[in-house]
Scaffold this active site. Structure first.
Site, PDB file in Angstrom:
ATOM      1  CE1 TYR A 155      43.053  40.458  40.496  1.00  0.00           C
ATOM      2  CE2 TYR A 155      41.621  39.355  39.297  1.00  0.00           C
ATOM      3  CZ  TYR A 155      41.987  40.469  39.409  1.00  0.00           C
ATOM      4  OH  TYR A 155      42.157  41.491  38.534  1.00  0.00           O
ATOM      5  CB  ALA A 211      37.104  35.879  46.917  1.00  0.00           C
TER       6      ALA A 211
END
Ligand SMILES: NC(=O)c1ccc[n+]([C@@H]2O[C@H](COP(=O)([O-])OP(=O)(O)OC[C@H]3O[C@@H](n4cnc5c(N)ncnc54)[C@H](OP(=O)(O)O)[C@@H]3O)[C@@H](O)[C@H]2O)c1
Ligand SMILES: *[C@@H]1O[C@H](CO)[C@@H](O)[C@H](O)[C@H]1NC(C)=O
Ligand SMILES: *[C@@H]1O[C@H](CO)[C@@H](O)[C@H](O)[C@H]1NC(C)=O
Ligand SMILES: CC(=O)N[C@H]1CO[C@H](CO)[C@@H](O)[C@@H]1O
Length: 317
Positions: free
Chosen positions: A201, A203
């Site tokens: 998430y 990233a």
């Protein structure tokens, strides 16, 4: 000669400490500069949204829904998009937006991770309204699992959060160029702070920030890009799907009990207000900015308090 200098570990880090001392030295002046530059924005003219066209993805619930109402109150025409499963919800949002003062609302079902569907909903918006002023790339999902579960399960996170913003942006840019419009991107403070367990998430959000910070230069000054880096916001209207997927539940326990959260409605209002004023970045709740600074200036300190919040046994899955 210079190369030799930087090959030396000591002189190499010395430069870093010189820069750091310099920053600390000038920080009182930076502080005053922040204050002075924040003041005029209170008096900054706000865009008149009456009759303008706003396209919002992921508008069936949460902040996307509340942002739709904020724009409706300002008299903007809306094109709202959600994925099919929640379709009756999206119709209710459309009805309420009309009640709140939007002259016309178009609702569409599409999966933002599919490029052709993104092309279609941007085209349909133009067919209906013949213009586009704001594109709000809001749709996103969150998953709270570490990398050792099943790494292939997380491709959809990237598809929806990252590509699901890039595709509509790509198709909307020619129309936004025409109106001198705005793009709003739903990144997250997670994209800046990278806490553990949020790998995929966080990233995907970090990738969004990287892409749009760079796109900013390509499309300016015609198009203004606002990057949202939000902290914890209490969305009261949490859908059944959101709850069963466990994201909401996990968040409550893990983090938001430790950090102050902000109400969803004031947040949606602050966002639309900021966007209409031409803000390039919006941080809510505002104290998160302080955490960003700590992360950039003192990464060790940042890792230290994160490791206190997430002791190693809690990181297993
Ligand atoms: N852009 C990003 O996604 C990103 C990425 C990494 C780090 N950060 C961090 O974000 C912080 C701010 O970045 P910045 O240098 O661009 O400067 P900034 O001074 O925060 O913001 C630029 C504009 O955004 C407006 N704004 C910010 N928050 C707002 C809000 N809640 N509501 C309405 N308008 C708002 C500001 O005006 P007003 O204050 O009055 O409204 C100002 O016009 C920095 O600490 C930076 O390190 C941001
Ligand atoms: C906003 O624009 C509309 C027309 O586009 C106009 O009728 C209205 O008076 C404007 N409102 C303000 C506050 O300027
Ligand atoms: C952004 O995406 C998250 C999920 O990734 C969602 O919960 C939230 O409502 C979205 N909207 C805003 C404005 O943050
Ligand atoms: C600070 C923050 O918002 N971190 C997020 C990282 O990603 C997870 C999801 O996997 C979020 O729950 C965290 O909130």
């Amino acid at each position: 000669m210079y190369q030799a200098c930087f090959n030396n570990k000591f002189t190499n880090s010395l430069v870093y400490y010189v820069l750091l001392s310099f920053l600390l030295l000038i920080s009182p002046f930076l502080f005053i500069w922040e204050l002075i530059t924040t003041l005029p924005s209170c008096f900054q003219p706000i865009e008149n949204m009456s009759g303008k066209v706003v396209l919002i993805t992921g508008a069936s619930s949460g902040l996307g829904e509340l942002m739709a109402y904020e724009y409706a109150k300002r008299g903007a025409c809306l094109a709202i998009v959600a994925i099919k499963e929640l379709d009756s919800r999206l119709m209710q949002v459309a009805d309420k937006a009309l009640e709140l003062g939007s002259p016309d609302v178009l609702f569409m079902f599409a999966d933002v991770s599919k490029v052709e569907e993104c092309r279609r909903f941007v085209d349909d918006t133009i067919k209906r309204f013949d213009r586009l002023d704001h594109l709000v790339c809001n749709a996103g999902i969150g998953n709270l699992y570490s990398v050792n579960i099943d790494v292939t399960k997380f491709a959809p996170v990237m598809d929806i959060n990252f590509w699901g913003s890039i595709y509509p942006t790509h198709f909307a840019i020619p129309h936004l160029m025409r109106t001198g419009g705005k793009i709003v991107v739903n990144a997250s403070s997670a994209g800046v702070l990278h806490p553990p367990k949020g790998g995929f998430y966080n990233a995907s959000k970090a990738a969004l920030i990287g892409f749009y910070e760079s796109l900013r230069f390509e499309v300016s000054p015609r198009i203004t890009i606002t990057i949202l880096t939000l902290g914890f916001i209490e969305t009261r209207i949490i859908t059944a799907k959101y709850l069963t997927s466990g994201v909401g539940g996990h968040l409550k326990k893990d983090f938001s009990s430790l950090l102050p959260t902000m109400g969803a409605e004031p947040c949606a209002k602050a966002i639309v207000n900021g966007v209409c004023k031409g803000a390039t970045s919006i941080v809510e709740p505002r104290f998160m900015k302080g955490l960003f600074l700590i992360k950039f200036l003192f990464p060790q300190l940042h890792r230290f308090y994160l490791s206190l919040y997430f002791p190693s046994e809690s990181r297993k899955n």
